[in-house]
Design an enzyme around this catalytic site. Sequence first.
Site, PDB file in Angstrom:
ATOM      1  CD  GLU A  38      -2.170 -32.952  22.948  1.00  0.00           C
ATOM      2  OE1 GLU A  38      -1.923 -33.931  23.678  1.00  0.00           O
ATOM      3  OE2 GLU A  38      -1.353 -32.505  22.125  1.00  0.00           O
ATOM      4  NE  ARG A 263       5.228 -21.092  15.872  1.00  0.00           N
ATOM      5  CZ  ARG A 263       5.869 -21.691  16.868  1.00  0.00           C
ATOM      6  NH1 ARG A 263       6.499 -22.839  16.668  1.00  0.00           N
ATOM      7  NH2 ARG A 263       5.878 -21.181  18.074  1.00  0.00           N
ATOM      8  CE  LYS A 273      -0.730 -26.256  23.793  1.00  0.00           C
ATOM      9  NZ  LYS A 273      -1.909 -27.118  23.508  1.00  0.00           N
TER      10      LYS A 273
END
Length: 554
Positions: A38, A263, A273
């Site tokens: 994104e 992850r 983020k």
Amino acid sequence: METKSAAVSTPSNFIKNIVNEDLKSGKVSQVVTRFPPEPNGYLHIGHAKSICLNFELADEFKGLTNLRFDDTNPVKEDTEYVESIKADVAWLGFQWDGLFFASDYFEEMYKRAVVLINKGLAFVDDQTADEIRETRGTLTQPGTNSPYRERSIEENLALFERMRAGEFKDGERVLRAKIDMSSPNINLRDPIIYRVVHAHHHNTGDAWCIYPMYAFAHPLEDAIEGVTHSICTLEFEDQRPFYDWVVRECEMPNVPRQYEFARLNLTNTVMSKRKLKQLVDEKAVDGWDDPRMPTISGLRRRGFTAESIRNFAREIGVARSYSVVDAKMLDHFIREDLKLKAMRTMGVLNPLKVVITNYPEDQVEMLDMENNAENPEMGNRQIPFSCEIYIEQDDFMENPPNKYFRLFPGNEVRLKNAYFIKCNDFIKDENGKVVELHCTYDVETKSGSGFTGRKVKGTIHWVDAKSAVPAEFRLYEPLILDNEEDEDASFLENLNPNSLQIVQGFVEDNMKQAKPHDKFQFFRHGYFNVDPKHTTSDKLVFNLIVSLKSSFEV
């Protein structure tokens, strides 16, 4: 489009095994993966793991990888982030086969939502966000049906069209999938798939005022592009049933499969983020590319190489179990990458002037020095030597402890690639700080002369004071003091106040030609990178990439 580099054989992992089986069985004829960020921030080292996995997996099996921007939230997304992501992926060494945006498919997504409405599988809900949240239920209690759930297909079609036409305010209407409010998987309890957002979109401008939710858009994008293996992190595992539902009920011609892996978590590193953006917004760091940041642009500015990051990503592997990787492991791979590439030179970070009283004042001689002792192919260079030099403050002590082998009154040391010098006297300033040493040198002890008359236990580095180039050195420690990542903003309280230390010193005369991103090993200090942001024609600034030694073992 550029030709792709030769495929790298990646270590075996469960996803690679799945791909192997799918190809052997004929389930897929060509592997298609994607990296779908994104564009609401800069990429970090965790994204690098996903980038390497998707691109290298497809490359190894002669497949395709798309770079796709999941830009379904216009409020948070920006062209700046799009361009930074493209630059980071390319810098890491990967070339995408297709460049796409979720917003490229908005019309198709709208049509697929209409398909759901016509099948009685989606409805327009007038409830507020709080009301929907309250009726969603819990992990142990089922949700409650919306009072608008049984609207007719005709009414839903009309309302959805009016949503698109801009007749409703933000949050006034949503489109929800109609699945099962009693499902044990909360993600299947009539999730929202479209909402009203009157905001300018970086790619589509003001063409739309309704936007698909990520969980609805993502499987449609994969299916449209013919993605065969949709690889994501474990937090999306619970979303997989909805992912499959969307592909099936929207009657997509291609059927992708989602696979999840753990992850990347690094010690003393923020991997959110949202929190990284908070650091930038609150000016706790010098932008997204601050060398203390775990962003790819930050690592690049600090001096990490693409090769070191790719090798790190391969070494940590791909698994489904949660783990935390020691950040020293990343440091190990940059050392390994630079040890045969970086020129070894001398820099003095905290200078102390030395006057060699018996060396001719008007004489300058050139001494020979290897550029990299471990890589003879890098050749040699000439460095100047005169009666005035700089050494490190730490290389002199007025009253040294036992087993201190550097300079102190009456002691002799070797200057690297030069001569023996002996300290005879020193000068202090008004505050009692030693500011200058007076030494003598022994002309017979020149490095390489074969002198065997006596030995000294200490060797120190230096730079010639008459030709030295002033330089700024930026020394880094971990930005976060510990590994605790609270869900609120309190992580800012754990910032390391010593994460950046700036000192002024000197480097060799030949460093005048150093350019941004040139990398060097300064004797005893570590590997450094010429900072691209603060270096000018009049000022050299070096970022510490990593120290010379580590206790980490692969």
